[in-house]
Motif scaffolding. Structure first.
Motif, PDB file in Angstrom:
ATOM      1  N   THR A 127     -45.737   8.263  20.547  1.00 52.46           N
ATOM      2  CA  THR A 127     -44.849   8.505  19.418  1.00 52.46           C
ATOM      3  C   THR A 127     -43.412   8.492  19.927  1.00 52.46           C
ATOM      4  O   THR A 127     -43.130   9.030  20.994  1.00 52.46           O
ATOM      5  CB  THR A 127     -45.160   9.876  18.788  1.00 52.46           C
ATOM      6  N   LEU A 137     -44.547  14.713   8.429  1.00 49.14           N
ATOM      7  CA  LEU A 137     -45.332  14.171   7.335  1.00 49.14           C
ATOM      8  C   LEU A 137     -45.812  15.292   6.430  1.00 49.14           C
ATOM      9  O   LEU A 137     -46.165  16.369   6.904  1.00 49.14           O
ATOM     10  CB  LEU A 137     -46.547  13.407   7.871  1.00 49.14           C
ATOM     11  N   GLY A 172     -48.990  12.422   3.032  1.00 54.65           N
ATOM     12  CA  GLY A 172     -48.592  11.278   3.847  1.00 54.65           C
ATOM     13  C   GLY A 172     -47.180  10.795   3.643  1.00 54.65           C
ATOM     14  O   GLY A 172     -46.788   9.772   4.200  1.00 54.65           O
ATOM     15  N   VAL A 178     -43.014  11.018   4.068  1.00 60.95           N
ATOM     16  CA  VAL A 178     -42.186  11.385   5.216  1.00 60.95           C
ATOM     17  C   VAL A 178     -41.072  12.316   4.761  1.00 60.95           C
ATOM     18  O   VAL A 178     -40.314  11.995   3.854  1.00 60.95           O
ATOM     19  CB  VAL A 178     -41.585  10.126   5.886  1.00 60.95           C
ATOM     20  N   LYS A 185     -42.988   5.509   9.842  1.00 65.97           N
ATOM     21  CA  LYS A 185     -44.418   5.664  10.136  1.00 65.97           C
ATOM     22  C   LYS A 185     -44.871   4.730  11.266  1.00 65.97           C
ATOM     23  O   LYS A 185     -45.832   5.024  11.960  1.00 65.97           O
ATOM     24  CB  LYS A 185     -45.244   5.389   8.887  1.00 65.97           C
ATOM     25  N   TYR A 232     -49.942   8.343  15.074  1.00 64.59           N
ATOM     26  CA  TYR A 232     -51.024   9.285  14.757  1.00 64.59           C
ATOM     27  C   TYR A 232     -50.628  10.304  13.701  1.00 64.59           C
ATOM     28  O   TYR A 232     -51.280  11.326  13.546  1.00 64.59           O
ATOM     29  CB  TYR A 232     -51.502   9.985  16.037  1.00 64.59           C
ATOM     30  N   GLY A 233     -49.548  10.054  12.996  1.00 64.02           N
ATOM     31  CA  GLY A 233     -49.145  10.923  11.901  1.00 64.02           C
ATOM     32  C   GLY A 233     -48.420  12.165  12.304  1.00 64.02           C
ATOM     33  O   GLY A 233     -48.080  12.422  13.402  1.00 64.02           O
TER      34      GLY A 233
END
Length: 65
Positions: free
Chosen positions: A6, A16, A20, A22, A59, A64-65
């Motif tokens: 990341t 997040l 989902g 941002v 994103k 991996y969020g």
């Protein structure tokens, strides 16, 4: 396959939501508040949800969020 990293700048600036989207800090709120109207300062409290085209770019940097 190795794990993807990341971007460290994205880690610090964005998060997040459960659905989902941002979440980001408000823009234009770092300095120079005397120039801004009270309404603008009031409306820029807290965080904001990024627009979808901007969120897509962010994103990409948080695999991996």
């Amino acid at each position: 396959m190795p794990k993807l990293k990341t971007k460290s700048g994205v880690k610090k600036r964005f998060s997040l939501t459960a659905s989902g989207k941002v979440r980001a800090n408000q823009a234009n709120k770092q300095h120079g508040m005397i120039k801004r109207t009270n309404k603008q300062i009031r409306n820029q409290r807290g965080t904001t949800i990024l627009a979808e085209p901007d969120a897509r770019i962010v994103k990409k940097f948080m695999p991996y969020g």
